[in-house]
Design a protein around this motif. Structure first.
Motif: not given
Length: 405
Positions: A33, A69, A72-73
């Motif tokens: 991330k 995915s 969103r993260s």
């Protein structure tokens, strides 16, 4: 391993592989991330998506889920590099959301590579880059170009962008240095000008609707055009050093040199790709004489690419009068087949290139790369290499290097 090193290693992977790698340890689980390079590279061969609609839609759904995915993260405030690499057709409005995500994260390098191996694909089926001029248009399905103020590199492949959208990118993205557009169907008359532009590298490749290109008054360093015959003007480009052009056989007969003559003083490398099997050596040499006359200071290299070999045999002939070039240092022939005309052309350059340091011979098929038709030329490559090794060394003066690829 320090977190900084791990992030550096993960940044070298596609985002899918980075997520998988991060799962090997609880400590590393969410490390992806913090990546600033999001490379959504389709991992499978593109050919499988064209074999059946069912397989294509299945792979497309997986790709959607993967990108959504991650988005969103993702919690980093900035994305340095954002790449989409999958064939997505014109109806895929979800790409708008992905672009808005990238813009909101101050993306610097943006690549939309929507290439397809479907030979029946038409540019009208491309994804159409939307337009929005201000945030008052939110909800209209158009894109706020003002959010791309940090953009430095933009690469678009199988993406339709029109002149208005192009001008908006150039106006808003003051840091944009590299712009590459491949197979876009909506560009017709391209005009890029203005000393306030920071654009240094500009590339237009296989955009079938382009009729003209006008580039003027900014610090462009390299320009590439690959496609059919068009009108073009290059003027007021004092830093232009590298030009690559392909306009088919018309390149031999057009006033290509006059159109770029204003850049002759700065030009260092000129690559002209001529796709035609019946070009005579005399035509090429007359073409070269024009080049020599107009571009005496082009001192890095001149590259010529020819197409398929001529099977007709003939005796060597004297092809042209001497016309020395005092600055040409590197000459490269792509599509060298060992024909008499190839040897004559090489001999002409060797005899007239007073500053020549290197001549490069590439016998590989240049036009049909990746196609089955190219296989029939494969067996001729070794014969061409042998011919070059036998024919050219006796012609070389001391100090000139021969490179046979």
């Amino acid at each position: 391993m320090p977190n900084e090193i791990l992030i550096l290693v993960l940044s070298l992977l596609s985002i899918k592989d980075a997520v998988v790698t991060s799962s090997v340890s609880k400590r590393f689980r969410f490390m992806w991330k913090y990546l600033q390079q999001l490379n959504f590279d389709f991992s499978g061969p593109f050919e499988i998506t064209t074999k059946s609609h069912e397989l294509y839609y299945s792979e497309r759904e997986k790709y959607y889920q993967q990108v959504n995915s991650v988005i969103r993260s993702y919690n980093h405030s900035k994305v340095h590099f954002f790449r989409i690499n999958f064939h997505l057709d014109a109806l895929e409005c979800v790409i708008d959301d992905w672009l808005e995500f990238a813009a909101n994260r101050k993306v610097e390098i943006l690549e939309l590579d929507l290439e397809t191996t479907d030979k029946h694909h038409h540019v009208s089926w491309n994804y159409n880059l939307p337009i929005r001029f201000n945030r008052m248009s939110i909800g209209t399905g158009q894109l706020p170009y003002s959010d791309f103020v940090h953009l430095k590199t933009l690469y678009l492949k199988n993406v339709n962008i029109n002149e208005l959208a192009l001008s908006m990118f150039l106006e808003i993205s003051k840091h944009l240095e590299t712009l590459s557009i491949h197979r876009s169907g909506n560009l017709t008359n391209i005009s890029v000008r203005g000393r306030e532009l920071n654009l240094k590298h500009f590339e237009i490749v296989e955009c079938p609707s382009v009729a003209s290109i006008y580039l003027s008054d900014f610090n462009l360093e390299s320009f590439t055009y690959m496609g059919g015959p068009i009108g073009f003007t290059l003027t007021g480009l004092p830093n232009l050093k590298n030009v690559v052009m392909s306009q088919g056989l018309v390149a031999l007969n057009s006033n290509v040199f006059r159109r770029i003559s204003s850049c002759a003083s700065s030009l260092q490398a000129l690559s002209l790709k001529i796709f035609h099997p019946m070009v005579s050596t005399s035509s090429l040499c007359n073409f070269l004489i024009t080049f020599i006359t107009n571009f005496q200071k082009c001192n890095t290299f001149l590259q010529l690419l020819s197409s398929s070999p001529i099977k007709k045999r003939r005796k060597p002939i004297r092809i042209a009068a001497d016309h020395p070039h005092e600055h040409l240092k590197i000459f490269k022939i792509l599509g060298y087949y060992g024909r008499i005309s190839d040897v004559e052309l090489a001999a002409y350059i060797i005899d007239n290139g007073n500053a020549l340091k290197k001549i490069v011979i590439d016998p590989r098929c240049q036009v049909l790369k990746g196609f089955k038709a190219a296989k029939k030329f494969k067996k001729n490559e070794e014969a061409a290499r042998s011919s070059a090794q036998r024919q050219l060394p006796p012609l070389l003066p001391p100090g000139v290097e021969l490179v046979i690829l």
